[in-house]
Every structure is written in structure tokens, then in C-alpha cells.
Design a protein around this motif. Structure first.
Motif, PDB file in Angstrom:
ATOM      1  N   VAL B 157       1.802   9.595   3.772  1.00 42.52           N
ATOM      2  CA  VAL B 157       2.335   8.853   4.710  1.00 42.52           C
ATOM      3  C   VAL B 157       1.294   8.449   5.791  1.00 42.52           C
ATOM      4  N   LEU B 158       0.325   9.326   5.783  1.00 42.93           N
ATOM      5  CA  LEU B 158      -0.547   9.063   7.028  1.00 42.93           C
ATOM      6  C   LEU B 158      -1.778   8.111   6.377  1.00 42.93           C
ATOM      7  N   VAL B 159      -2.034   7.858   5.015  1.00 45.37           N
ATOM      8  CA  VAL B 159      -2.804   7.066   4.342  1.00 45.37           C
ATOM      9  C   VAL B 159      -2.064   5.726   4.008  1.00 45.37           C
ATOM     10  N   ASN B 160      -0.832   5.510   4.348  1.00 46.04           N
ATOM     11  CA  ASN B 160       0.058   4.443   4.026  1.00 46.04           C
ATOM     12  C   ASN B 160       0.265   4.378   2.769  1.00 46.04           C
ATOM     13  N   GLU B 161       0.537   5.410   1.862  1.00 49.57           N
ATOM     14  CA  GLU B 161       1.018   5.268   0.480  1.00 49.57           C
ATOM     15  C   GLU B 161       2.337   6.007   0.431  1.00 49.57           C
TER      16      GLU B 161
END
Lengths: 222, 222, 222
Positions: B157-161
Motif C-alpha cells: 500500500v505504501l509503495v502504491n501497489e
């Protein structure tokens, strides 16, 4: 005989941090073109998220924002101030002074100052509260960092951006410096309040310097 | 007379899982081109996130990573190892052996092995700790799955995946199998430690097989 | 003499909310083309996420879903119902009645109804449980809103969308209205159950009206 100042430290700096952090969240909401409710929700999540994470992890439940009305009030106040400054028509007519402030201070500058002040205030309040709950210095400083960056991480995830703390800017390090100052000087009771302000100012200053001077922690090419 | 082995199970497998999980997080950070602080933060969040979620939900607060220094030390150690292997220049000069390891093992293979081992270790530690806190077998196994996949979900989630657990690969099922092995054999005290290793190995093996054989749980076309 | 009805309110509405919320999560998973495990995971996270957030913040740990088997059962049941309705072949052969239902009700309508009913049920259960734990009316109503929108926020973040609560639709406001009805009428014990149903219906109705009439809380242009 002095009343122990330490127990009040977390609350004062928590409330200051909520004011600045909620303002930063509201400014992000305005920049993203959210509607009135979206801006309020994003402001509240940003302002209260870091403290909630800290309270949950150290076992301070119900979390402070549910038992102390000043927490919600601070978040609402900051969001309202941003909305009025950004949308002076909300009051029904333009307010010349507010208009002037808004023209003088670009959105990005206002955000940067609010966000840096947040780092400073929450690094202090997070560390101090964790120490009050009996944690050792290193974990307490870690809770300071979590409080400082937590709300911003949730804010960035919600608007679908990679959080600043992971991107190419020194962000967590200033918070860690401030948290360690509070953690290591906590024994010196009479001076603690003054030192807390120093720690917050150092954190905020380091962060602003990192942005202005484009300081990175780049890795060598592999 | 034997000392009961069960109470130590969670900690041993938690620490093993933190080592592999933080390594997987650091490898993701390197792949995404994050800076030094970003890699460290992503490694810590990945390594400690699943256990924090579990501890909060079962009511084990303050969470283990704040009261046991080995948790933070394991996460830091794994992140440092990855950074040195990926950036041998960090030491100031190239280390031939490290260079050779890095050339032999592609980033994606290292990540896959670390991530699969994480599933196995955390499925065991999460289930065992939840049982220690008095949960029934099914909820305890669910906590095993949450511990196993939680850190990776937060990382993604943090690296937008979109997290792996939601995408077209068998990921949660191996963790559930391992968790159920621990949950159902927990009564057999003397054998519990050995069975825990079996459960971790089965989980890791199933996950590696799922990737190698491209096993899916595809739905029929509607 | 009547047995006090209030303590049962949270559980009944929690279970109703989990049914509708898990269904909404499963429908999102189907729309996004997730596989069987992905749909189940997304349904569970959506259905149980809001209640877990609430339980953690008010200090009700271990969280209800770990100690009451009906929570997990409700989430599983709703996910299974959606999968069978969307993929009638799962049963091995087509079921004419299910096929007919599916042709009559578009995916987006089914999602909207499930999501609106979720808002209503969780606004009631969240507020009532928070009041049971001794919170004041305003924080309790806030917990109602968090329970109502929490699962959907986690769902949207996992599939990489900006949560509905932040976008241009009235979403949090209906939940807040329902939560405040429960919060302010909680003293009237004998009538509380009936009022809770009214509060849930008002919330759901407001949300459906907001979507149908395209109600916004737009900010004036700055």
C-alpha cells in the motif's frame, strides 16, 4: 516545590501538533480539489492519525482523541481556518485581510511550514507520552517518530500518493533527532519543558533546511 | 521434566519472520529506488507491521516490538544486510564475496525466498501467540494469516501497489494451511516445536510451488 | 420487567452491517477481476475493518471478530452469496433463479444498496458500542462514523482507489446523522431498539438520495 511538568508535556505538544497537522491535511485536501466533507475528513485523519497509532501501540486506550474534547476541537479549528483562508467566500463576503494573507503565502509554503511544525510538535509529544507509559528511550523515540510521520503517511495513502517519508527527502531523520533529544533529557525534570521546545524547534529547523538545501540520503549506485 | 516449549515459540518465529520480512521490505525499497531512509523505513514497516496488527487485535499491548529490543534489532540487521549486499560501496570498497553473491542471486529470487519464508515463520508465530492469549483455533489461525500477510500488505500500500494477497496468486492459502497445522496440533506439547518447523516449511514450500507452477484460484467466467 | 435492550444493539447491527459490507467488498473484488481468494480477503477486510478500528480505539480487545464466531461466519456467508450470484457455475450448473436475479440487478446497483445499508447499520452499532464503553456523545458518534466508513476506506485503499468518503459525494454526513440520532436518544431505553432501526434507515435513505440527486458539499471557487 514544583509540580512535575512532565505529565503535561504530551498534551500541550499533541494539541499544537494537531493544529498544524490538521492544517497541513486540509491544505492537501484543497490542493486535491476535495469537497467540504473530504477536506474536513482528511484534516481530521492527518491531525489525529499519528497520535491514534501511538496510543494504540503503547496501550493508551481509549485513545486520547476520544476522551479529551480538545483533540477534536483543535482538528476542527485548524480545518476551519484553512477553509476560510482558502475560500473567503464561505463567510458570504470577501475579507480583504484574509485575501491579502492568501496572496502573500503560496499553498506549498503554507503546507511546508505546517508539516515541519507538525514533525517537531509530535516528535516531542509522542516521545514524552511513550516515556510516561514506561517505555525505554529507543522505543519511546520510535513512538515519537511514528506520531510525527503517522498522520502524514495515512493522508498520503488516502489521496493515493507514496508517503513523503519514503521519498527522496530527509523527513524521518529530523523527527528522530527531536525524539532522541526528548528521550535523553527526560531525567532533567526542571528543564524538560524548555528542552522540549528546543527539540521541537530543532526538528522543524532541520526539516526546513533539508527541503531548502535539497538534502538527500542517496544510496551509491549499486 | 521438560520446560513447556510453547511460550517461546511465538518469539523465536517472530524474530525469524522479522529478519526475512524486513529483508523483503528492504529489497522492495531498493527496487523502487528509495533513498537510505526510505529503505530502512519500508524494511521496518514490512518486518514489524504484521506483528503489530496481531498484537493490537489480540490485546497484547504495549506491542512486542516496543518492549523487546530484539524486534527492532532484527529489523535493522536485515535491512543493513540487504543494503550492504545491494550497495557494496557502502563499506567504502567493493567486497568480492558480496559482489559474487549479488551477481548469482537476482533481486526477484531473493525477494521471493524472503517473502515465502516470512509467510511460514509468521503463520506459526501469529497462531501460537494468539493461542497463548486464549483465542479459539479458527480465530488464532486467522491471526496467523494476518501476521503473515499484514506487513506485506502495508508495504505494498505504501509503495502504491495492489497487495499480492489480492492479486492472481495463491498467497493467503499457504499461510492458512501453516496456521491451521499449528492451531490443531497445539495440544501435543512435546512435539509442538518440531511441528512448528514443519508448519513453517509447508507454508513456505506451498508458496514457492504456487509461484513456480503459476497456481491460481481463478473464478469461472461469469 | 424488561431485560435492558441496549447491550444487544451493537451486536445485532454489527452482524447486519458485516453482511452488507462484506457483500459490498466482494462485489468490488468481482468488479476488479480478483481471484477467489482475493474476493474473500477483500470481503472480510471490508466487512470487519470498520469494527476492528472501532474496537481498537475504544479499547475493546480482543476485538469482537476474534471472540464471537458469528462475525467471521457473517463475512464468509455474504462473500459466498455474492460469489454464487456472480458465478452461478461455481455450483457446477447454472441455477435459473440466480441467473435471473443477476440479470435484473446491475452490479453497481447491488453495490450501492449494500454500501448504503452498511452505512446505516454500522453508524448505529458503532455509536451504541462506544456509548456502552462510556464515551461521551460526540466521540461515540465519531466512532459510529469510523465504523461505518472504515471498512470501505480500507477496501478502496487496497484496490488503489481514493476512498469514496474523500470524493465528491455526501458519504460521511448520512453516517453522522444516524450516529447522532443514536447518541442523543440513547437515554430513552425502551424506545432505543426502534429508534436504532429509524437511525439506520435515515442514514441509508440519505445516502441513496445523495447519490440519486447528485448532492455535493462543493466548496465555492477560491
Amino acid at each position: 516545590m514544583l509540580a512535575a511538568p512532565a505529565p503535561h508535556l504530551p498534551i500541550v505538544f499533541d494539541l499544537l501538533g494537531i493544529l498544524t497537522s490538521s492544517a497541513a491535511g486540509a491544505l492537501t485536501g484543497v490542493r486535491k480539489g476535495l469537497d467540504l466533507v473530504g477536506v474536513l475528513v482528511l484534516a481530521a485523519v492527518t491531525g489525529l492519525g499519528g497520535g491514534v497509532l501511538r496510543d494504540l501501540m503503547i496501550g493508551a486506550v481509549p485513545v486520547a482523541m476520544l476522551t479529551d474534547w480538545r483533540y477534536l476541537a483543535s482538528a476542527t479549528l485548524a480545518a476551519a481556518a484553512v477553509l476560510i483562508a482558502q475560500h473567503p467566500l464561505i463567510l458570504g463576503r470577501r475579507v480583504p485581510m484574509v485575501d491579502r494573507v492568501r496572496r502573500r503565502i503560496p499553498l506549498s509554503t503554507a503546507f511546508l511550514v505546517a508539516d515541519s511544525a507538525t514533525l517537531g510538535c509530535f516528535a516531542v509529544s509522542g516521545t514524552a507520552k511513550a516515556l510516561d507509559y514506561g517505555l525505554a528511550v529507543i522505543p519511546a523515540a520510535l513512538m515519537g517518530v511514528v506520531t510525527a510521520v503517522g498522520g502524514g503517511v495515512v493522508r498520503d495513502v488516502l489521496v493515493n500518493e507514496v508517503p513523503t517519508v519514503l521519498r527522496r527527502e530527509l523527513y524521518a531523520v529530523p523527527a528522530l533527532v527531536g525524539a532522541l533529544i526528548v528521550g535523553t533529557t527526560n531525567q532533567l525534570d526542571p528543564a524538560a519543558t524548555a528542552l522540549a521546545f528546543v527539540a521541537a524547534a530543532v526538528t522543524m529547523g532541520l526539516r526546513l533546511l533539508a527541503v531548502r538545501n535539497d538534502w538527500h540520503a542517496r544510496l551509491p549506485a549499486p
